[in-house]
Write an enzyme that holds these catalytic residues in place. Structure first.
Site, short mmCIF file in Angstrom:
data_model
loop_
_atom_site.label_atom_id
_atom_site.label_comp_id
_atom_site.label_asym_id
_atom_site.label_seq_id
_atom_site.Cartn_x
_atom_site.Cartn_y
_atom_site.Cartn_z
N ARG A 1 0.85 -1.20 0.00
CA ARG A 1 0.00 0.00 0.00
C ARG A 1 0.87 1.23 0.00
O ARG A 1 1.93 1.23 0.63
CB ARG A 1 -0.88 0.05 1.25
CG ARG A 1 -1.91 -1.00 1.24
CD ARG A 1 -2.87 -0.88 2.39
NE ARG A 1 -3.85 -1.91 2.17
CZ ARG A 1 -4.89 -1.78 1.37
NH1 ARG A 1 -5.13 -0.63 0.80
NH2 ARG A 1 -5.71 -2.78 1.17
N ASN B 1 12.02 2.16 3.47
CA ASN B 1 11.50 1.20 2.51
C ASN B 1 12.68 0.51 1.85
O ASN B 1 13.76 1.08 1.72
CB ASN B 1 10.67 1.93 1.45
CG ASN B 1 10.07 0.97 0.43
OD1 ASN B 1 9.56 -0.10 0.79
ND2 ASN B 1 10.14 1.31 -0.85
N HIS C 1 13.70 -1.40 -1.76
CA HIS C 1 13.22 -1.57 -3.13
C HIS C 1 14.26 -2.36 -3.93
O HIS C 1 15.45 -2.05 -3.86
CB HIS C 1 12.97 -0.20 -3.77
CG HIS C 1 12.34 -0.32 -5.11
ND1 HIS C 1 10.99 -0.58 -5.28
CD2 HIS C 1 12.88 -0.27 -6.36
CE1 HIS C 1 10.73 -0.67 -6.57
NE2 HIS C 1 11.85 -0.48 -7.24
C1 GRF Z 1 11.24 -7.24 -1.59
O1 GRF Z 1 11.82 -7.58 -2.81
C2 GRF Z 1 11.29 -5.76 -1.36
O2 GRF Z 1 12.39 -5.15 -1.96
C3 GRF Z 1 10.02 -5.28 -2.01
O3 GRF Z 1 9.07 -6.28 -1.73
C4 GRF Z 1 9.74 -7.53 -1.60
C5 GRF Z 1 9.27 -8.12 -0.30
O4 GRF Z 1 9.76 -9.43 -0.15
N1 GRF Z 1 9.63 -3.98 -1.51
P1 GRF Z 1 9.54 -10.20 1.23
O5 GRF Z 1 8.04 -10.17 1.52
O6 GRF Z 1 10.30 -9.44 2.27
O7 GRF Z 1 10.06 -11.57 1.03
#
Ligand code: GRF
Length: 210
Positions: A95, A111, A113
């Site tokens: 979200r 965050n 990414h």
């Molecule tokens: C990760 O690749 C992160 O970078 C992105 O969402 C994914 C989450 O993976 N924002 P997980 O749920 O922590 O395995």
């Protein structure tokens, strides 16, 4: 969890591998957290099972339980206040938080990414980098601001894409970098080594890689 340290809320909606990496680092004392809670909007998500196993407090907040996004976010904020949360780590939380929310926790919402932002924003960053046949991509940990996948960068790490790589191999390599980089960024924050200047620029004591 250590007695000193911060109260940390991890927001997640899915698989939760980053959640587990952060909880493990806290358990090992690598990051000093007084308490860790999970904020999750998907009761059926794997991350909930991981939290149960790790005995982490789970706070479920389903968007459908509130009539507006503003009310939903206000309910989350009330819970964050209740648990005296110092830092939020978004880890696959599906979200976008509103400007009102961001303002309340400015420079306290991280965050992760799976690309070198600003390249490959959005939900399919790894696949998009792979399909574009670029020679490298990476991982970025940043504070969020009002724009999506944007804000002061804390840590980034490059990940090479080999000619013989498959998408699955690249995903695996990126996730293993994430699992080291996210706890490291949280540790820098806890140790007071992340500096924000002018609300925009962020510097860390040791700029790694890249
Ligand atoms: C990760 O690749 C992160 O970078 C992105 O969402 C994914 C989450 O993976 N924002 P997980 O749920 O922590 O395995």
């Amino acid at each position: 969890m250590s007695k000193a340290g911060i109260n940390l809320a991890i927001f997640a909606s899915g698989r939760g591998s980053n959640f587990s990496a952060i909880v493990k680092a806290a358990g090992q004392g690598k990051i000093k957290a007084k308490s860790v809670i999970l904020i999750c909007d998907k009761p059926e998500a794997l991350v909930v099972k991981r939290a149960q196993k790790a005995r982490v407090k789970i706070v479920l907040v389903k968007r459908e339980d509130w009539t507006s996004t503003a009310d939903f976010e206000e309910a989350i904020i009330q819970r964050l206040k209740h648990y005296k949360i110092d830092l939020i780590a978004l880890a696959g939380f599906m979200r976008v938080l509103s400007p009102v929310f961001v303002k309340q926790y400015r420079n306290r919402i991280m965050n992760i990414h799976p690309s070198l932002l600003p390249a490959f924003k959005g939900a399919h960053a790894i696949r998009n980098a792979f399909n574009h046949k670029v020679s490298s991509t990476g991982v970025t940990v940043h504070f969020i601001d009002e724009q999506v996948d944007h804000g002061p960068v804390i840590l980034r790490q490059k990940v090479k894409i080999g000619r013989k790589d498959t998408l699955a191999l690249l995903e695996k390599r990126i996730h293993s970098v994430e699992h080291k980089l996210y706890p490291e960024a949280i540790k820098l924050f806890i140790d007071g080594k992340v500096r924000i200047s002018g609300g925009k620029v962020c510097s860390v004591e040791a700029i790694p890689i890249l």
